[in-house]
Design an enzyme around this catalytic site. Structure first.
Site, PDB file in Angstrom:
ATOM      1  N   LYS A   1      74.816  12.272 -26.083  1.00 41.57           N
ATOM      2  CA  LYS A   1      74.696  11.725 -27.441  1.00 41.57           C
ATOM      3  C   LYS A   1      73.269  11.285 -27.826  1.00 41.57           C
ATOM      4  CE  LYS A   1      79.313   9.902 -28.305  1.00 41.57           C
ATOM      5  NZ  LYS A   1      80.082   8.715 -28.700  1.00 41.57           N
TER       6      LYS A   1
ATOM      7  N   ASP B   1      80.945   7.331 -35.189  1.00 40.89           N
ATOM      8  CA  ASP B   1      81.680   6.383 -34.333  1.00 40.89           C
ATOM      9  C   ASP B   1      81.840   5.012 -35.019  1.00 40.89           C
ATOM     10  OD1 ASP B   1      82.234   8.019 -32.143  1.00 40.89           O
ATOM     11  OD2 ASP B   1      80.280   7.639 -31.236  1.00 40.89           O
TER      12      ASP B   1
END
Ligand code: NAP
Length: 294
Positions: free
Chosen positions: A70, A106
């Protein structure tokens, strides 16, 4: 059925076998009759650059990005959203043809779950976040962008908590503080807190019965208690909070809504959230696997 016209979306991670995302997205494509397929790609860290370039050469619609890629994927992209820049991590890439755009859904997924499932707006709220890892960072920064009044980050490693607090304080809206994760800090901050969020793995299967991250004596009944853990669906922390009369929020909502938001970025139509939820729940209920991931 896969045809010559089927469009491809994927997820880059390592390992990737236990990801729930293929189930959620393929169920969504089927429900809407979309000619898309979502495929897991196990990408070794040393191959990440080539894999990212392959999004262009294979003409993928986009990908999800998960652990351990990520953060390190950022330099390989052409454009990064403001949120992803602040969070320092990308979990969604959209292939816009001439450029790869990195986003982070997220934190937004958590806030959507907070607003729609717990019916709570973080604006002007005092919030305590336990933990300062990747999930805590995404959630805390998004809560600041949504106008939280105060965000207190409690972590074993206080330097990591302070890094998140610094990003938030630089935004100039919410006040953020970093404290050690211990009883003295709970005593100091919990009394007037509106929302408590566990973003540590304490309480996760298979150690779900061992201990909780915070003793229930520090909770009060006006608190909304959230756990980012989704395995088990209801952690001991949430069960104890419920028994005290607190509102609670499970981690499943964050997982589904980050996926739903990604789906909408790739495809441009509203995601069938209920279908994605059911696909996830069905699998989580059957599974006793400790390595399940988004
Ligand atoms: P991470 O980056 O590894 O961070 C873990 C954090 O928890 C760190 O701050 C770490 O503290 C702390 N921690 C770990 N073990 C601890 C212990 N025994 N005592 C005290 N603190 C401890 O992990 P992450 O990706 O942020 O994930 C954290 C949790 O969120 C996991 O349970 C994960 O399943 C969940 N999650 C849920 C979603 C969702 O969609 N619902 C998405 C992502 C993650 P130190 O910094 O001091 O090491």
């Amino acid at each position: 059925m896969i045809t010559g016209k089927t469009k491809i979306i994927g997820i880059f991670g390592h390992p990737i076998e236990h990801s729930m995302s293929p189930l959620m997205h393929n169920a969504a494509f089927e429900a809407l009759g979309l000619d898309y397929i979502y495929i897991p790609f196990a990408i070794e860290p040393g191959s990440l650059f080539q894999a990212t370039e392959a999004i262009r050469s294979l003409n993928l619609v986009g990908v999800n990005v998960t652990i351990p890629h990520k953060e390190i994927i950022i330099p390989y992209l052409d454009e990064i959203s403001e949120e992803a820049k602040l969070i320092g991590a990308v979990n969604v890439i959209v292939n816009k043809g001439d450029r790869l755009v990195g986003l982070n859904t997220d934190g937004h997924g958590f806030v959507t779950s907070l607003k729609t499932e717990a019916k709570t707006d973080p604006k002007n709220k005092k919030i305590v976040v336990l933990g300062a890892g990747g999930a805590a960072r995404a959630v805390a920064i998004q809560l600041a962008l949504e106008g939280a009044e105060e965000i207190c980050i409690l972590n074993r490693n206080i330097t990591k908590a302070q890094e998140i607090a610094d990003v938030i304080n630089n935004l100039g809206g919410s006040q953020a503080y970093a404290l050690s994760l211990n009883e003295e800090s709970f005593l100091k901050v919990m009394g007037d807190t509106n929302i408590l969020i566990n973003s540590t793995p304490i309480g996760m299967y298979p150690k779900h019965n061992v201990t909780t991250v915070i003793n229930k004596e520090f909770l009060h009944k006006d608190l909304l208690v959230c756990d980012l853990i989704y395995n088990p669906l209801e952690t001991t922390l949430l069960r104890e909070a419920k028994e005290l009369g607190c509102k609670t929020l499970q981690g499943t909502g964050m997982l589904v809504f980050q996926g739903a938001l990604a789906f909408e970025h790739w495809i441009g139509v509203k995601a069938p959230v209920e279908v994605m939820y059911q696909a996830l729940l069905q699998n989580l209920k059957q599974s006793k696997d400790s390595s399940i991931m988004g």
